[in-house]
Write a protein that holds these residues in place. Structure first.
Motif, mmCIF file in Angstrom:
data_model
loop_
_atom_site.group_PDB
_atom_site.id
_atom_site.type_symbol
_atom_site.label_atom_id
_atom_site.label_comp_id
_atom_site.label_asym_id
_atom_site.label_seq_id
_atom_site.Cartn_x
_atom_site.Cartn_y
_atom_site.Cartn_z
ATOM 1 N N HIS A 76 0.825 -1.209 0.000
ATOM 2 C CA HIS A 76 0.000 0.000 0.000
ATOM 3 C C HIS A 76 0.859 1.260 0.000
ATOM 4 O O HIS A 76 0.532 2.246 -0.659
ATOM 5 C CB HIS A 76 -0.939 0.009 1.204
ATOM 6 N N LEU A 77 1.974 1.221 0.730
ATOM 7 C CA LEU A 77 2.821 2.402 0.814
ATOM 8 C C LEU A 77 3.470 2.712 -0.536
ATOM 9 O O LEU A 77 3.446 3.849 -1.009
ATOM 10 C CB LEU A 77 3.895 2.182 1.884
ATOM 11 N N ILE A 78 4.049 1.697 -1.169
ATOM 12 C CA ILE A 78 4.660 1.900 -2.489
ATOM 13 C C ILE A 78 3.616 2.360 -3.505
ATOM 14 O O ILE A 78 3.848 3.289 -4.285
ATOM 15 C CB ILE A 78 5.317 0.585 -2.990
ATOM 16 N N PHE A 79 2.441 1.724 -3.473
ATOM 17 C CA PHE A 79 1.393 2.078 -4.430
ATOM 18 C C PHE A 79 0.977 3.532 -4.258
ATOM 19 O O PHE A 79 0.764 4.258 -5.238
ATOM 20 C CB PHE A 79 0.186 1.155 -4.248
ATOM 21 N N THR A 80 0.855 3.982 -2.997
ATOM 22 C CA THR A 80 0.430 5.359 -2.738
ATOM 23 C C THR A 80 1.491 6.355 -3.197
ATOM 24 O O THR A 80 1.178 7.381 -3.801
ATOM 25 C CB THR A 80 0.154 5.558 -1.232
ATOM 26 N N ILE A 81 2.758 6.041 -2.935
ATOM 27 C CA ILE A 81 3.851 6.932 -3.370
ATOM 28 C C ILE A 81 3.800 7.128 -4.878
ATOM 29 O O ILE A 81 3.873 8.253 -5.390
ATOM 30 C CB ILE A 81 5.218 6.352 -2.948
ATOM 31 N N VAL A 82 3.675 6.019 -5.620
ATOM 32 C CA VAL A 82 3.656 6.088 -7.080
ATOM 33 C C VAL A 82 2.393 6.775 -7.576
ATOM 34 O O VAL A 82 2.428 7.589 -8.506
ATOM 35 C CB VAL A 82 3.796 4.680 -7.685
ATOM 36 N N SER A 83 1.246 6.464 -6.958
ATOM 37 C CA SER A 83 -0.032 7.059 -7.389
ATOM 38 C C SER A 83 -0.040 8.566 -7.209
ATOM 39 O O SER A 83 -0.673 9.287 -7.982
ATOM 40 C CB SER A 83 -1.193 6.440 -6.600
ATOM 41 N N LEU A 84 0.660 9.040 -6.186
ATOM 42 C CA LEU A 84 0.699 10.476 -5.922
ATOM 43 C C LEU A 84 1.812 11.176 -6.699
ATOM 44 O O LEU A 84 2.037 12.369 -6.520
ATOM 45 C CB LEU A 84 0.889 10.730 -4.425
ATOM 46 N N SER A 85 2.512 10.407 -7.562
ATOM 47 C CA SER A 85 3.633 10.968 -8.346
ATOM 48 C C SER A 85 4.684 11.610 -7.442
ATOM 49 O O SER A 85 5.280 12.633 -7.790
ATOM 50 C CB SER A 85 3.130 11.984 -9.374
ATOM 51 N N ALA A 86 4.869 11.007 -6.263
ATOM 52 C CA ALA A 86 5.943 11.463 -5.379
ATOM 53 C C ALA A 86 7.286 11.099 -6.027
ATOM 54 O O ALA A 86 7.332 10.260 -6.927
ATOM 55 C CB ALA A 86 5.796 10.810 -4.010
ATOM 56 N N PRO A 87 8.386 11.708 -5.600
ATOM 57 C CA PRO A 87 9.683 11.394 -6.214
ATOM 58 C C PRO A 87 9.980 9.896 -6.168
ATOM 59 O O PRO A 87 9.773 9.245 -5.143
ATOM 60 C CB PRO A 87 10.676 12.186 -5.367
ATOM 61 N N MET A 88 10.476 9.371 -7.279
ATOM 62 C CA MET A 88 10.772 7.946 -7.333
ATOM 63 C C MET A 88 11.946 7.593 -6.416
ATOM 64 O O MET A 88 12.102 6.425 -6.033
ATOM 65 C CB MET A 88 11.069 7.518 -8.762
ATOM 66 N N SER A 89 12.744 8.567 -6.031
ATOM 67 C CA SER A 89 13.814 8.297 -5.064
ATOM 68 C C SER A 89 13.222 7.876 -3.716
ATOM 69 O O SER A 89 13.780 7.019 -3.019
ATOM 70 C CB SER A 89 14.684 9.542 -4.889
ATOM 71 N N TYR A 90 12.096 8.470 -3.356
ATOM 72 C CA TYR A 90 11.382 8.102 -2.127
ATOM 73 C C TYR A 90 10.875 6.660 -2.238
ATOM 74 O O TYR A 90 11.072 5.834 -1.342
ATOM 75 C CB TYR A 90 10.249 9.087 -1.899
ATOM 76 N N ALA A 91 10.237 6.373 -3.376
ATOM 77 C CA ALA A 91 9.721 5.014 -3.594
ATOM 78 C C ALA A 91 10.866 3.998 -3.560
ATOM 79 O O ALA A 91 10.726 2.909 -2.985
ATOM 80 C CB ALA A 91 8.989 4.944 -4.930
ATOM 81 N N TYR A 92 11.996 4.371 -4.166
ATOM 82 C CA TYR A 92 13.134 3.442 -4.211
ATOM 83 C C TYR A 92 13.670 3.172 -2.802
ATOM 84 O O TYR A 92 13.987 2.033 -2.441
ATOM 85 C CB TYR A 92 14.238 4.025 -5.094
ATOM 86 N N ASN A 93 13.771 4.226 -1.978
ATOM 87 C CA ASN A 93 14.258 4.052 -0.604
ATOM 88 C C ASN A 93 13.344 3.136 0.199
ATOM 89 O O ASN A 93 13.818 2.328 1.009
ATOM 90 C CB ASN A 93 14.385 5.413 0.086
ATOM 91 N N VAL A 94 12.044 3.273 -0.021
ATOM 92 C CA VAL A 94 11.097 2.382 0.661
ATOM 93 C C VAL A 94 11.252 0.960 0.134
ATOM 94 O O VAL A 94 11.290 -0.012 0.888
ATOM 95 C CB VAL A 94 9.649 2.877 0.458
ATOM 96 N N PHE A 95 11.382 0.842 -1.186
ATOM 97 C CA PHE A 95 11.460 -0.478 -1.817
ATOM 98 C C PHE A 95 12.662 -1.275 -1.314
ATOM 99 O O PHE A 95 12.578 -2.483 -1.092
ATOM 100 C CB PHE A 95 11.547 -0.304 -3.334
ATOM 101 N N THR A 96 13.800 -0.601 -1.136
ATOM 102 C CA THR A 96 15.018 -1.303 -0.704
ATOM 103 C C THR A 96 14.893 -1.863 0.709
ATOM 104 O O THR A 96 15.701 -2.717 1.112
ATOM 105 C CB THR A 96 16.237 -0.365 -0.768
ATOM 106 N N ARG A 97 13.901 -1.399 1.459
ATOM 107 C CA ARG A 97 13.708 -1.874 2.835
ATOM 108 C C ARG A 97 12.640 -2.969 2.938
ATOM 109 O O ARG A 97 12.311 -3.422 4.030
ATOM 110 C CB ARG A 97 13.342 -0.694 3.736
ATOM 111 N N ILE A 98 12.100 -3.352 1.794
ATOM 112 C CA ILE A 98 11.056 -4.382 1.789
ATOM 113 C C ILE A 98 11.700 -5.758 1.658
ATOM 114 O O ILE A 98 12.550 -5.971 0.785
ATOM 115 C CB ILE A 98 10.062 -4.148 0.643
ATOM 116 N N HIS A 99 11.285 -6.670 2.519
ATOM 117 C CA HIS A 99 11.792 -8.043 2.478
ATOM 118 C C HIS A 99 10.926 -8.869 1.528
ATOM 119 O O HIS A 99 9.712 -8.952 1.700
ATOM 120 C CB HIS A 99 11.770 -8.651 3.886
#
Length: 611
Positions: A76-99
C-alpha cells in the motif's frame, strides 16, 4: 479538518494500536492500521498536501516500530507513493527496505519509472525482478513497454516482445497495444502494422497508435487508408485520431480530405480541443490556404503560444512576411511570451522575405528582451538571411564567428547560396566541412555538381558523379503530389505510368507552344549537363510539377485552384513557366516546395522571385 488529518489525529491518540506487535497481528479487534493505509491510497488523492501527509504517516509508523516486512503495508505504501507521483527516489528508498517484495510491488515500481521523466530504471527493475525469481504477470509488460517506448529503445522492445510470446501474454489486448505503441513511436511502422494485423480485438487505442505511427513517420497515405478501414469497422474516432489525420493530410497537402475532417470534428464537438484546432490551423497553413488558417485562428476560443507560432510560420512560408511580423507584434501586445520556436518563425519570415535589417533586430531582441539564448536553428536562419540576400561572403564570415559549432545544415545553406550566386571557392570550403559532418548526403553532391556545371567545369562534374557512384550515394528523386477526387496522385520527372499520360504529354506540348507565344524562353542553364540545347529544353518540359499541373488542368473545372506539393526546390525555369501558365489559363496555382510556398496568379508569384 480533512479526513486525512482526522486519520492522523486518530493514530496519534491511539499510539498503542500502532505498536509493531499489534500491527502485525491481523485480528478483527485491531483493524485500524490496515484500514488507515488502505484509505490513504484513495483519500490522499484529493488533498493538496497529500504527499506531505503520506510522509507524516510513514514517519509516525517508523517511530512506533512498524517495519516494512508486512507485505500489505509495503504494497500500500509503495502504491500510494507512485499514485501520488511522489519522487521515485522516495519510492526506491522504501522499496530497498522491503523483504521479499511481491509481483504487485515490483510492477508498481516499474509503473512509477515508466510514468516518470526518467523511464530507464524500469528495465533494470524488470531484470532484477526476474533474477529474484518473481514471475512477471499480465500487468508487468504494458508498463515495461511504455517505459521502453518513452526511451525509444526498439531493440529492448523487440526482446520483451519475444518474452511475451514465450510467456503466452502476446494475445492480451493491453500487451498488444503497448507493443504496437512502441513500434510506432520508434518509427518501425511495418512491425507496428504486423502486431496490429494479428490483433483479434482492435480498440480505439490500437487504431490511434497505428494511424499516428504512419502519419508521423512519413507515410500519410497509409494513415488515411487505415482511417477508412476504421470507419468501415464502425470504430468512432476521437480527438487523438483527428490530430493524426490532420497531420497526414497536411503532409500530403490533401486539402479536400482535411476539410472533410474539419466538418467531422465540428459535428462531434471537438472544436474546443486546442490540440485539434492547432492541428487544423497547421493543415490549412501547410496546404497554402492561409486565409482559412487565419479564420480558424480567429475562431479559436483559446489561443496558446503554439497557435500563434503556427500562424506566424504559416504566414512566413506562404510569402506573407509582413503579416507574420505584424502578428508577432500583436502576440507581444497580448502579453504572451514568445518561445524560441516562435523566434524561429519570425526569423524565417525575415529570411524568406528579404528583411535583412529586421532579421538582425529580432535576433538581438530575442536574447536581450526575452532571455532566449540563440540555438543552432536561429543561427541557421541568420545564415540563410544573408545567403538569400546574396551576401555570401558575409554569411561565411558570420559562420566563422558563431559561438556554436555550425552543423551540416548551415554549411549546406552556404553551399546552396554559392551555387546560386556563383562563389566557387567558398562552395568548395562549405563542401569540405559537410564531408566531415555528413559525408553521404546526396543533396550535397548535387549542389557541388551544379556549382561546377554553372562554371562549365564538366570534368569536375564527372569527378563528383563518379564519387557518388563510388560512395553508393543515390540522388533523391523529385516528385510532385496533387489531390483529386479523394485520391493523391504522384508524378516524377518524365513519368509515363499514369493512365492519362498520353493526354498529359499532349497538353504539355500545347502549353509549351502557348508559353513561347507569351515570350517564354527555356532557362536551359538549369539543366546542368553537357548535352545539346534541344535535349535540355526537352528535359525541362517534363519536370514533375509541370506534369502534375497539366494533369490538374485536364481534370478540374476552369476556375478551380491547383495545389501541388513538391519534395524538392522549384527550379528557376519551372518558376518562370508556372507564372505564365497561371496567366494563360487564369488559374491560381499553389506550389509547396521543400522550403516555402509559391502562390502564382495572373503571371506573378507571391515570392516576388525571391526564394
Amino acid at each position: 479538518m480533512s479526513v486525512c488529518s482526522k486519520l492522523c489525529s486518530l493514530v496519534q491518540s491511539h499510539p498503542s494500536m500502532f505498536h509493531a506487535t499489534n500491527f502485525l497481528s491481523t485480528t478483527p479487534q485491531n483493524p485500524l492500521p490496515y484500514y488507515l493505509l488502505t484509505k490513504c491510497i484513495v483519500l490522499l488523492q484529493s488533498s493538496a498536501s497529500s504527499k506531505y501527509k503520506l510522509r507524516q504517516i510513514h514517519a509516525f509508523s517508523i517511530r512506533h516500530g512498524v517495519s516494512l516486512h508486512n507485505p500489505d503495508m509495503a504494497k500500500h505504501l509503495i502504491f500510494t507513493i507512485v499514485s501520488l507521483s511522489a519522487p521515485m527516489s522516495y519510492a526506491y528508498n522504501v522499496f530497498t527496505r522491503i523483504h521479499n517484495p511481491n509481483v504487485f510491488t515490483w510492477n508498481t515500481m516499474i509503473r512509477g519509472y515508466a510514468e516518470s521523466q526518467n523511464p530507464s530504471p524500469a528495465l533494470h527493475f524488470y531484470r532484477q525482478m526476474t533474477v529474484s525469481c518473481v514471475e512477471p504477470d499480465t500487468h508487468t509488460y504494458p508498463f515495461l513497454l511504455k517505459a521502453i517506448s518513452k526511451s525509444l529503445n526498439v531493440r529492448e522492445g523487440e526482446a520483451i516482445h519475444s518474452v511475451t510470446i514465450r510467456n503466452g501474454f502476446q494475445s492480451l489486448v493491453f500487451v498488444q497495444n503497448s507493443l504496437l505503441h512502441i513500434y510506432a513511436a520508434c518509427g518501425y511502422t511495418e512491425s507496428a502494422y504486423k502486431v496490429f494485423e494479428l490483433m483479434k480485438e482492435r480498440d480505439l487505442v490500437a487504431w490511434n497508435s497505428v494511424i499516428n505511427g504512419f502519419a508521423l513517420n512519413g507515410r500519410p497515405n497509409e494513415a488515411l487508408t487505415l482511417f477508412r478501414e476504421m470507419s468501415v469497422e464502425g470504430v468512432e474516432p476521437d480527438g487523438f485520431t483527428v490530430v493524426s489525420l490532420l497531420s497526414a493530410c497536411a503532409e500530403l497537402g490533401a486539402l479536400e480530405l482535411g476539410r472533410r475532417v474539419h466538418v467531422y470534428l465540428l459535428k462531434v464537438g471537438l472544436r474546443e480541443n486546442s490540440y485539434v484546432t492547432n492541428s487544423l490551423l497547421d493543415l490549412y497553413a501547410k496546404c497554402g490556404t492561409i486565409r482559412e488558417a487565419q479564420q480558424v485562428f480567429g475562431e479559436m476560443s483559446e489561443r496558446n503560444a503554439v497557435s500563434w507560432t503556427s500562424l506566424i510560420v504559416g504566414l512566413a512560408v506562404n510569402g506573407f512576411g509582413e503579416e507574420a511580423l505584424e502578428l508577432f507584434k500583436e502576440m507581444e501586445g497580448q502579453g504572451l511570451v514568445p518561445s524560441e520556436i516562435t523566434f524561429v518563425g519570425v526569423l524565417y519570415a525575415c529570411s524568406h522575405c528579404g528583411m535583412l535589417d529586421e532579421g538582425f533586430n529580432y535576433f538581438k531582441r530575442m536574447e536581450e528582451e526575452y532571455g532566449i539564448l540563440p540555438r543552432i536553428e536561429h543561427y541557421g536562419c541568420m545564415v540563410d538571411l544573408l545567403s538569400r540576400a546574396g551576401l555570401v561572403k558575409q554569411a561565411y564570415k558570420y559562420i566563422q564567428n558563431m559561438p556554436v559549432q555550425p552543423n551540416a545544415v548551415i554549411w549546406r545553406t552556404l553551399l546552396g547560396a554559392c551555387t546560386i550566386h556563383g562563389h566557387l571557392d567558398l562552395g568548395e570550403i562549405a563542401r569540405s566541412h559537410i564531408l566531415k559532418l555528413e559525408p553521404k548526403h546526396s543533396g550535397d553532391y548535387v549542389l557541388l555538381s551544379n556549382l561546377y556545371a554553372s562554371e562549365r567545369r564538366w570534368s569536375d562534374v564527372q569527378v563528383v558523379r563518379r564519387s557518388m557512384l563510388k560512395d553508393g550515394v543515390k540522388k533523391t528523386p523529385g516528385y510532385s503530389l496533387v489531390e483529386l477526387g479523394n485520391r493523391v496522385y504522384e508524378f516524377t520527372i518524365g513519368d509515363r505510368s499514369h493512365p492519362q499520360s498520353q493526354d498529359v504529354y499532349a497538353l504539355l506540348e500545347k502549353i509549351t507552344e502557348l508559353l513561347k507565344l507569351e515570350g517564354y524562353v527555356p532557362l536551359t542553364a538549369n539543366v546542368l549537363a553537357d548535352i545539346e540545347e534541344e535535349e535540355k529544353e526537352q528535359a525541362l518540359c517534363y519536370h514533375s510539377e509541370k506534369l502534375a499541373i497539366a494533369f490538374m488542368l485536364l481534370n478540374t473545372a476552369p476556375a478551380a485552384p491547383i495545389r501541388v506539393v513538391k519534395n524538392l526546390r522549384v527550379c528557376a525555369d519551372c518558376h518562370v513557366a508556372i507564372k505564365l501558365i497561371s496567366k494563360i489559363y487564369d488559374r491560381e496555382i499553389v506550389i509547396r516546395d521543400r522550403s516555402r510556398f509559391h502562390h502564382f496568379r495572373g503571371g506573378s508569384c507571391s515570392c516576388k522571385d525571391y526564394w
